[in-house]
Scaffold this motif. Sequence first.
Motif, PDB file in Angstrom:
ATOM      1  N   LEU A  95      -1.651  -0.504   4.829  1.00  0.00           N
ATOM      2  CA  LEU A  95      -0.250  -0.137   4.631  1.00  0.00           C
ATOM      3  C   LEU A  95       0.092  -0.027   3.143  1.00  0.00           C
ATOM      4  N   THR A 155      -2.054  -6.217   8.179  1.00  0.00           N
ATOM      5  CA  THR A 155      -0.657  -5.862   7.925  1.00  0.00           C
ATOM      6  C   THR A 155      -0.151  -6.567   6.677  1.00  0.00           C
ATOM      7  N   LEU A 174       0.838  -4.672   3.136  1.00  0.00           N
ATOM      8  CA  LEU A 174       2.209  -4.714   2.621  1.00  0.00           C
ATOM      9  C   LEU A 174       2.236  -5.247   1.199  1.00  0.00           C
ATOM     10  N   LEU A 212      -0.168  -5.157  -0.872  1.00  0.00           N
ATOM     11  CA  LEU A 212      -0.788  -4.165  -1.750  1.00  0.00           C
ATOM     12  C   LEU A 212       0.276  -3.181  -2.248  1.00  0.00           C
ATOM     13  N   LEU A 250       1.827   7.657   5.945  1.00  0.00           N
ATOM     14  CA  LEU A 250       1.383   6.824   7.065  1.00  0.00           C
ATOM     15  C   LEU A 250       1.884   7.378   8.392  1.00  0.00           C
ATOM     16  N   TRP A 283       6.707  -6.742  13.257  1.00  0.00           N
ATOM     17  CA  TRP A 283       7.019  -6.848  11.837  1.00  0.00           C
ATOM     18  C   TRP A 283       8.356  -6.192  11.529  1.00  0.00           C
ATOM     19  N   ILE A 335       6.739  -0.909  12.222  1.00  0.00           N
ATOM     20  CA  ILE A 335       6.546  -1.111  10.780  1.00  0.00           C
ATOM     21  C   ILE A 335       7.087   0.096  10.012  1.00  0.00           C
ATOM     22  N   ILE A 336       6.699   1.298  10.479  1.00  0.00           N
ATOM     23  CA  ILE A 336       7.102   2.501   9.752  1.00  0.00           C
ATOM     24  C   ILE A 336       8.591   2.783   9.936  1.00  0.00           C
ATOM     25  N   PHE A 382      -1.880 -12.926  -2.377  1.00  0.00           N
ATOM     26  CA  PHE A 382      -3.280 -12.514  -2.264  1.00  0.00           C
ATOM     27  C   PHE A 382      -4.200 -13.712  -2.457  1.00  0.00           C
TER      28      PHE A 382
END
Lengths: 308, 353
Positions: free
Chosen positions: A39, A92, A96, A98, A228, B87, B148-149, B333
């Motif tokens: 994503l 996911t 996100l 990223l 996307l 989400w 999500i989109i 991360f």
Amino acid sequence: MMFDIQLMGLLNATLQAGTLLFIAALGELITEKSGILNLGVEGMISIGAVTGFMVAVNTGNLFLSVLIGVFSASLFASLHAFVTVILKQDQTVSGLILTILGLSLSALLGKKYVGKKLPVKIESLIEIDEPSNIFEVLISQNYIFYLGIFLMVATAFVLKKTMFGRRLEAVGEDSRAADSMGLNVNKTQFIATCVGGGFSGLAGVYLTLSYVPYWTDNMTSGRGWIALALVIFGGWKPYRTAVGALLFGFLEALVPRLQTYGFELSPYLVKITPYAITIIILIVLTIYKGGRTGAPSNIGIPFFRENR
Amino acid sequence: MNKYLISKKIVINDLSTFYSFLIGLSIGITIGSIILLVQGQNPIEVFSLMLRLSVGSIKSLSSSLNKATPLILAGLGISIINSVKLWNIGAEGQIFMGGIALNFIYISYQIPNSKLSIILLLLTAFVGGSICILLPALAKVLFGVNEIITTLLFNYIIIGFTVYLVNGPWKDPNSLNFPAATYVGKEVYLPTVFGRLSYGFIICILCTAGVHYLKEKSVFGYELRISGGSALTAIYAGINAKQKAFIALLIGGGLAGLAGGIELLSQTHRVSTGLSQGFGYTAIIVAAITGMRPLGIFLVGSLFGALTIGGTVIQTMGVSSYIADVIQATTLFGALISQFFFTYKIKEVTNDV
């Protein structure tokens, strides 16, 4: 005659907007074929855009700018590959973040470059000021446009006809079976994610070095997300994705022109229509296909050798 | 050549998320320092200034907690929605929509009692957030459209709509060239507890407790978890999974809307494009980093609120405020990477297996 020029202008703008969306979507398609959902397209485009722009301003060397833009976005995507493919974390979440990291990092990198003028620009094949027919529009496009067409044909060929493509599909559809056939699932997914990132980087370079030749924060303005949506629209097939890119590019090109065609609309409201239409298309398409979207079966599911 | 196999650990340390967060935070701060060094700044100087200006005094501490309020509320919303394995990336838009709905009711109706008025306005903001997620929610439960989109694209729609409102119908003639709506009256400002700390933070504490109870202790939370699991289990348990998912989406969107309402009544006092400064996106990091646990969201949200305040004030030193975003994202991360070592074990095997 006047109408013709307007129409050709619209077509021209459609191809330009579509090129950007298409290249990013094609990269994501390759990544998703391997079963990895990324994503982070928006962030990767942004990284490619800013690094390409920085190199272009500093060196004036276009080839080097494109190369660095593609490479750095690909390197950036390898972070997603490391976290999701090697470390099996949630795709996911990683994708996100990223996006968020890509947008903030590129804003940080590009801080000194806001408002800088570009010494070079990616040229068109043949410069024609006001193309008057379709042929002239087609031959007066930017080099990246033709590269995009080449990549479309090449990707379709690689996916269907080469060992790498078949391997990619096998891994994305059933990684367990692919693994027992002796394919290296992790390696395939890692490569596919980095290749996808490189494509996004190319889209980003195209954005700053040709489409809107300057740099500002958040200039990707949701195009990564539309890319996307485009992958879903194209049913994970390169040619159908290209058709989708033309449609979405047409929307982006049409909207600012509506007023010149005599529609009385607030320019602020006009700006949001591509996003609204994207949502509508996505909904209509999902209803029409009744859930059989053509998505790779393993998308988003981490692969473990030991999951028995 | 030796190969490595990885498998899930059977027993996972309860505090693993917390430890991963700490490791992630140190990675985030390290990367932030490197960026500062590259930019020719002294990281220790910058970070100590950030610390002093974000938690050093009652005044700055209360600003930090005010900033944390929308992060925590939107994060709680994301966590409720995630209990059905969905989400919500649209919290940013929902925050704006909460503010828009609130302002719409405020200018349309006059309520004489100011206390009652504040409560009603905040409820409106909640409803506004829910309305904002209504279409993605319906599309998801009825047709299975990727939420999500759709929720993300709604951000662009709502923010575009905000730009339209503050440049057009709601533009305050006194705001000169800055596009913003007219200020709301002082009688509906959220009162402060002490320092600058607004009652919004109290609402935030109540919501954290409420969501914790809802997710962990209540029957509804149990039903949500089942609905997010296998479809068959939900059918056997007699739970209408789609209905639960729909309700979860509406509540989650509503909490983000409430965040927008509180932000408007306590901080900005008017609708403008500055109503949310990426709170909806930071909230995703906050929710994900804590493994969607409400109490964790409260703590990390408070910390990130302070970090955001710190990031804003160091702008005066010529340091970009994006550094705070980078630290937050790299923290997540780092946490994801260290989470791997808490949840998986790596086995070395020889090639002949």
